[in-house]
Design a protein around this motif. Structure first.
Motif, PDB file in Angstrom:
ATOM      1  N   GLN A 142       8.566   4.644  -3.441  1.00 55.08           N
ATOM      2  CA  GLN A 142       9.115   5.041  -4.731  1.00 55.08           C
ATOM      3  C   GLN A 142       9.512   6.515  -4.725  1.00 55.08           C
ATOM      4  O   GLN A 142      10.556   6.897  -5.283  1.00 55.08           O
ATOM      5  CB  GLN A 142       8.095   4.768  -5.842  1.00 55.08           C
ATOM      6  CG  GLN A 142       8.629   4.976  -7.252  1.00 55.08           C
ATOM      7  CD  GLN A 142       9.770   4.042  -7.590  1.00 55.08           C
ATOM      8  OE1 GLN A 142       9.654   2.832  -7.401  1.00 55.08           O
ATOM      9  NE2 GLN A 142      10.882   4.604  -8.055  1.00 55.08           N
ATOM     10  N   GLU A 143       8.675   7.348  -4.089  1.00 54.82           N
ATOM     11  CA  GLU A 143       8.995   8.779  -3.983  1.00 54.82           C
ATOM     12  C   GLU A 143      10.292   8.988  -3.211  1.00 54.82           C
ATOM     13  O   GLU A 143      11.128   9.821  -3.594  1.00 54.82           O
ATOM     14  CB  GLU A 143       7.849   9.517  -3.270  1.00 54.82           C
ATOM     15  CG  GLU A 143       6.585   9.640  -4.109  1.00 54.82           C
ATOM     16  CD  GLU A 143       5.470  10.339  -3.333  1.00 54.82           C
ATOM     17  OE1 GLU A 143       5.762  10.883  -2.242  1.00 54.82           O
ATOM     18  OE2 GLU A 143       4.323  10.335  -3.812  1.00 54.82           O
ATOM     19  N   LEU A 144      10.437   8.250  -2.103  1.00 54.65           N
ATOM     20  CA  LEU A 144      11.666   8.377  -1.312  1.00 54.65           C
ATOM     21  C   LEU A 144      12.872   7.913  -2.115  1.00 54.65           C
ATOM     22  O   LEU A 144      13.958   8.511  -2.020  1.00 54.65           O
ATOM     23  CB  LEU A 144      11.544   7.547  -0.032  1.00 54.65           C
ATOM     24  CG  LEU A 144      10.532   8.037   1.005  1.00 54.65           C
ATOM     25  CD1 LEU A 144      10.445   7.045   2.171  1.00 54.65           C
ATOM     26  CD2 LEU A 144      10.922   9.420   1.539  1.00 54.65           C
ATOM     27  N   GLN A 145      12.712   6.858  -2.883  1.00 59.34           N
ATOM     28  CA  GLN A 145      13.834   6.364  -3.686  1.00 59.34           C
ATOM     29  C   GLN A 145      14.253   7.381  -4.739  1.00 59.34           C
ATOM     30  O   GLN A 145      15.437   7.546  -5.024  1.00 59.34           O
ATOM     31  CB  GLN A 145      13.455   5.041  -4.346  1.00 59.34           C
ATOM     32  CG  GLN A 145      13.347   3.888  -3.362  1.00 59.34           C
ATOM     33  CD  GLN A 145      12.807   2.627  -4.002  1.00 59.34           C
ATOM     34  OE1 GLN A 145      12.127   2.689  -5.033  1.00 59.34           O
ATOM     35  NE2 GLN A 145      13.075   1.483  -3.383  1.00 59.34           N
TER      36      GLN A 145
ATOM     37  N   ASN B  41       2.683  -9.599  -3.689  1.00 58.49           N
ATOM     38  CA  ASN B  41       3.674  -9.088  -2.740  1.00 58.49           C
ATOM     39  C   ASN B  41       4.223  -7.752  -3.214  1.00 58.49           C
ATOM     40  O   ASN B  41       4.197  -7.438  -4.410  1.00 58.49           O
ATOM     41  CB  ASN B  41       4.828 -10.090  -2.602  1.00 58.49           C
ATOM     42  CG  ASN B  41       4.368 -11.412  -2.018  1.00 58.49           C
ATOM     43  OD1 ASN B  41       3.369 -11.478  -1.318  1.00 58.49           O
ATOM     44  ND2 ASN B  41       5.105 -12.470  -2.322  1.00 58.49           N
ATOM     45  N   PRO B  42       4.749  -6.950  -2.293  1.00 55.16           N
ATOM     46  CA  PRO B  42       5.367  -5.677  -2.702  1.00 55.16           C
ATOM     47  C   PRO B  42       6.582  -5.930  -3.585  1.00 55.16           C
ATOM     48  O   PRO B  42       7.341  -6.877  -3.364  1.00 55.16           O
ATOM     49  CB  PRO B  42       5.761  -5.028  -1.368  1.00 55.16           C
ATOM     50  CG  PRO B  42       5.778  -6.130  -0.378  1.00 55.16           C
ATOM     51  CD  PRO B  42       4.759  -7.120  -0.837  1.00 55.16           C
ATOM     52  N   LYS B  43       6.764  -5.094  -4.564  1.00 59.78           N
ATOM     53  CA  LYS B  43       7.870  -5.242  -5.501  1.00 59.78           C
ATOM     54  C   LYS B  43       9.181  -4.840  -4.834  1.00 59.78           C
ATOM     55  O   LYS B  43       9.250  -3.794  -4.191  1.00 59.78           O
ATOM     56  CB  LYS B  43       7.615  -4.369  -6.737  1.00 59.78           C
ATOM     57  CG  LYS B  43       8.612  -4.572  -7.859  1.00 59.78           C
ATOM     58  CD  LYS B  43       8.230  -3.707  -9.053  1.00 59.78           C
ATOM     59  CE  LYS B  43       9.225  -3.904 -10.189  1.00 59.78           C
ATOM     60  NZ  LYS B  43       8.870  -3.069 -11.370  1.00 59.78           N
TER      61      LYS B  43
ATOM     62  N   GLU C 197      14.815   7.370   6.117  1.00 62.28           N
ATOM     63  CA  GLU C 197      13.459   7.818   5.816  1.00 62.28           C
ATOM     64  C   GLU C 197      12.503   6.623   5.645  1.00 62.28           C
ATOM     65  O   GLU C 197      11.326   6.694   6.039  1.00 62.28           O
ATOM     66  CB  GLU C 197      13.463   8.669   4.535  1.00 62.28           C
ATOM     67  CG  GLU C 197      14.133  10.014   4.688  1.00 62.28           C
ATOM     68  CD  GLU C 197      13.407  10.894   5.711  1.00 62.28           C
ATOM     69  OE1 GLU C 197      12.155  10.834   5.778  1.00 62.28           O
ATOM     70  OE2 GLU C 197      14.099  11.619   6.439  1.00 62.28           O
ATOM     71  N   MET C 198      13.024   5.559   5.072  1.00 60.85           N
ATOM     72  CA  MET C 198      12.180   4.373   4.906  1.00 60.85           C
ATOM     73  C   MET C 198      11.824   3.767   6.260  1.00 60.85           C
ATOM     74  O   MET C 198      10.679   3.341   6.482  1.00 60.85           O
ATOM     75  CB  MET C 198      12.894   3.339   4.028  1.00 60.85           C
ATOM     76  CG  MET C 198      12.922   3.712   2.546  1.00 60.85           C
ATOM     77  SD  MET C 198      13.915   2.597   1.525  1.00 60.85           S
ATOM     78  CE  MET C 198      13.034   1.078   1.755  1.00 60.85           C
TER      79      MET C 198
ATOM     80  N   LYS D  97       0.818  -1.209   0.000  1.00 61.87           N
ATOM     81  CA  LYS D  97       0.000   0.000   0.000  1.00 61.87           C
ATOM     82  C   LYS D  97       0.860   1.270   0.000  1.00 61.87           C
ATOM     83  O   LYS D  97       0.489   2.277  -0.609  1.00 61.87           O
ATOM     84  CB  LYS D  97      -0.925  -0.015   1.218  1.00 61.87           C
ATOM     85  CG  LYS D  97      -1.995   1.061   1.201  1.00 61.87           C
ATOM     86  CD  LYS D  97      -2.978   0.877   2.358  1.00 61.87           C
ATOM     87  CE  LYS D  97      -4.089   1.905   2.288  1.00 61.87           C
ATOM     88  NZ  LYS D  97      -5.069   1.712   3.393  1.00 61.87           N
ATOM     89  N   VAL D  98       2.010   1.194   0.697  1.00 60.97           N
ATOM     90  CA  VAL D  98       2.872   2.382   0.772  1.00 60.97           C
ATOM     91  C   VAL D  98       3.954   2.348  -0.315  1.00 60.97           C
ATOM     92  O   VAL D  98       4.888   3.155  -0.262  1.00 60.97           O
ATOM     93  CB  VAL D  98       3.542   2.490   2.163  1.00 60.97           C
ATOM     94  CG1 VAL D  98       2.497   2.618   3.256  1.00 60.97           C
ATOM     95  CG2 VAL D  98       4.465   1.304   2.437  1.00 60.97           C
ATOM     96  N   GLN D  99       3.823   1.463  -1.279  1.00 62.97           N
ATOM     97  CA  GLN D  99       4.816   1.354  -2.339  1.00 62.97           C
ATOM     98  C   GLN D  99       5.018   2.674  -3.083  1.00 62.97           C
ATOM     99  O   GLN D  99       6.161   3.036  -3.385  1.00 62.97           O
ATOM    100  CB  GLN D  99       4.408   0.253  -3.323  1.00 62.97           C
ATOM    101  CG  GLN D  99       5.556  -0.314  -4.158  1.00 62.97           C
ATOM    102  CD  GLN D  99       6.428  -1.273  -3.354  1.00 62.97           C
ATOM    103  OE1 GLN D  99       5.950  -1.919  -2.450  1.00 62.97           O
ATOM    104  NE2 GLN D  99       7.709  -1.344  -3.680  1.00 62.97           N
TER     105      GLN D  99
END
Length: 553
Positions: free
Chosen positions: A391-394, A498-500, A407-408, A385-387
């Protein structure tokens, strides 16, 4: 932290893949010369077993070459060679060589003059070379026409020196022989004799051996399991032990021959290579003094049959045979493998079909692991859900790895996500998988057990392969069945839920895992693939419900 846990997850999966692939990809691969070791000082150096010509006969012709006494019970059929009172002709009535009900029974023991002989003998030794003792060339006189549970066999031989040898052989309804050796000392001096027994076997050099299940010489010596591989004899020709109680013999995938040792006396045990491709397991017991004018008795037991787990357990308990169940190679996870077998066996007798029993077992395991899996799937669903935020943080901190990790972790704490929880079900599944993998490979109760449709043997790979359907010539590794394809598909669907992985290399590796496992397990027991497929389906349903509950796309 996230990258470390994902690396751990990848390492676990790849370790599992390497171990399974190794087991599958790397299987291990006639003169009668039986000699019970005579390193006990008092034992004479005379040959204990007569040498015979090199085996050149068919089994039928070899059986006709000597006078025989038929034997039969509910589980066995064959004959006993009167010369030497040798056990060398035994077929297993309940087990066929192929799925064809009209195929021949599995043949266990074979006579010496045939190809690849396999037989057992019992006898006596003496420190006095002048005493004539019965050996492999001794022709006994018989009393009785047949050996069965209701009719024990009585054999007699007189050495012409005042010693009369009587051998009483009996058999139960299954696979256990009892051999009672009686010696009447009609001389004027005492006699000291040593009991011995041996199992001799010739194994073809081309005969394949799998590393999944131990096949070779085996025994429990002083309460310790000894699994001796034939390759061990490349370094030395024999291994010797001393044991009070236990057993020794030869183990195949599903079959066993075993000499049972006396619990109250010490026996000298030997495993040896006696000739090219010829191996022998034997023991010499403690001496028994027979006074002049008296009678001495030596008792022994010999198991020859199928490794039926419940039967071995009953023999271990009722006959006090130390760790007789270890004749079945339960593997590292004995504490799981054996209970799993008994659960499967119970479900089988309740349902009447081993395939459905495996599916019910898979459902029960998922139910038992429900709380752990539920928390794991909840965490993974939250991570999915928070993927977008991850991605924004990455993108924001792509040049600052330390800041990105910080941050993660802050995001995980805020969303109450434990990134390590997704690995817990995998850690639990590994011993469960290996244990079930072992059960499906070792349990004779699953050999040739049908499921539904085209699955006629749950212990064999799925026969409905790509080449069987399309008639296209394919390399054996690529030629997999329908069930492995279904398993790979369910694994792919589960992976998509599953989350990527953030790391692109890990993402590619995970994307390949369903394909790798599909082809790798394509040649494993179909029962294992069916179990894994249903387990995946149940996981998908459970995970989908949780995702819907949490509002995850």
């Amino acid at each position: 932290m996230k990258e470390e846990m994902k690396s751990l997850y990848v390492a676990i999966v790849l370790s599992l893949a390497v171990i399974l692939a190794t087991n599958w990809l790397f299987p291990t691969k006639k003169t009668e010369q039986n000699n019970v070791d005579t390193n006990i000082e008092v034992v004479s150096n005379e040959p204990l077993v007569a040498n015979e010509e090199e085996p050149i006969l068919s089994t039928d012709d070899a059986l006709k070459a000597d006078k025989r006494i038929p034997l039969e019970n509910l589980s066995l059929v064959g004959s006993l060679r009167l010369k030497g009172a040798r056990f060398d002709d035994l077929n297993l009535r309940k087990y066929k060589q192929t799925l064809d009900p009209n195929s021949e029974d599995v043949q266990l023991l074979k006579p010496a003059l045939s190809n690849n002989p396999y037989y057992a003998e019992f006898g006596l030794l003496s420190g006095d070379a002048s005493i004539k003792l019965p050996d492999a060339s001794t022709v006994w006189s018989q009393k009785g026409k047949k050996l069965s549970p209701d009719t024990p066999l009585l054999l007699e031989w007189n050495n012409g020196q005042g010693l009369k040898f009587i051998r009483k052989i009996s058999i139960d309804d299954n696979y256990m022989f009892t051999i009672e050796q009686i010696v009447e000392n009609n001389t004027v001096k005492d006699v000291t004799l040593y009991p011995y027994a041996l199992v001799n076997r010739t194994l073809s050099a081309s005969e394949g051996r799998t590393k999944v299940v131990h096949e070779g010489m085996v025994g429990v010596i002083d309460s310790t399991l000894k699994e001796i591989k034939l390759d061990d004899f490349k370094k030395k020709e024999k291994q010797e032990f001393s044991s009070e109680g236990g057993w020794l013999g030869f183990s195949d995938h599903y079959w066993l021959s075993a000499l049972i040792l006396n619990n109250n006396t010490k026996s000298k045990v030997k495993f040896a290579k006696t000739a090219e491709n010829s191996y022998q397991a034997d023991f010499v017991g403690e001496p028994i003094k027979i006074d002049a004018g008296s009678v001495g008795t030596f008792n022994g037991k010999f198991f020859a049959g199928a490794k039926e787990i419940k039967l071995l357990d009953s023999y271990a308990k009722n006959l006090d045979i130390d760790k007789f169940d270890l004749a079945v190679d339960f593997g590292w996870y004995y504490f799981l493998t054996k209970p799993f077998f008994y659960i499967l066996d119970f479900l089988y007798h309740m349902i009447g079909n081993m395939g459905w029993a495996i599916l019910l077992f898979a459902a029960l395991l998922r139910l038992a692991m429900f709380p752990v899996a539920n928390k794991s799937f909840e965490s993974m669903s939250k991570m999915k859900k928070v993927q977008p935020k991850i991605q924004e943080l990455q993108d924001k901190f792509k040049n600052d790895k330390n800041k990105l990790q910080q941050e993660m972790m802050n995001l995980y704490r805020k969303e109450k996500i434990n990134p390590a929880s997704g690995c817990l079900p995998m850690l639990i599944q590994i011993p469960v998988f290996f244990s079930l993998y072992k059960v499906l490979n070792i349990a004779i109760e699953i050999r040739q057990a049908p499921f539904v449709g085209w699955i006629k043997d749950l212990s064999a790979p799925d026969p409905l392969t790509i080449s069987a359907i399309t008639h296209l010539p394919l390399p054996s590794f690529l030629d997999i069945g329908l069930w492995p394809i279904l398993m790979g598909l369910t694994m792919y669907i589960q992976q998509k839920l599953n989350p990527k992985p953030a790391n692109k290399d890990q993402a590619r590796m995970f994307a390949l895992m369903p394909i790798v496992f599909m082809f790798m397990l394509g040649h494993f027991a179909s029962g294992l693939v069916i179990y894994w497929t249903l387990s995946n389906i149940l996981s998908i349903l459970q995970q989908r419900v949780i995702m819907k509950k949490l509002g995850v796309d």
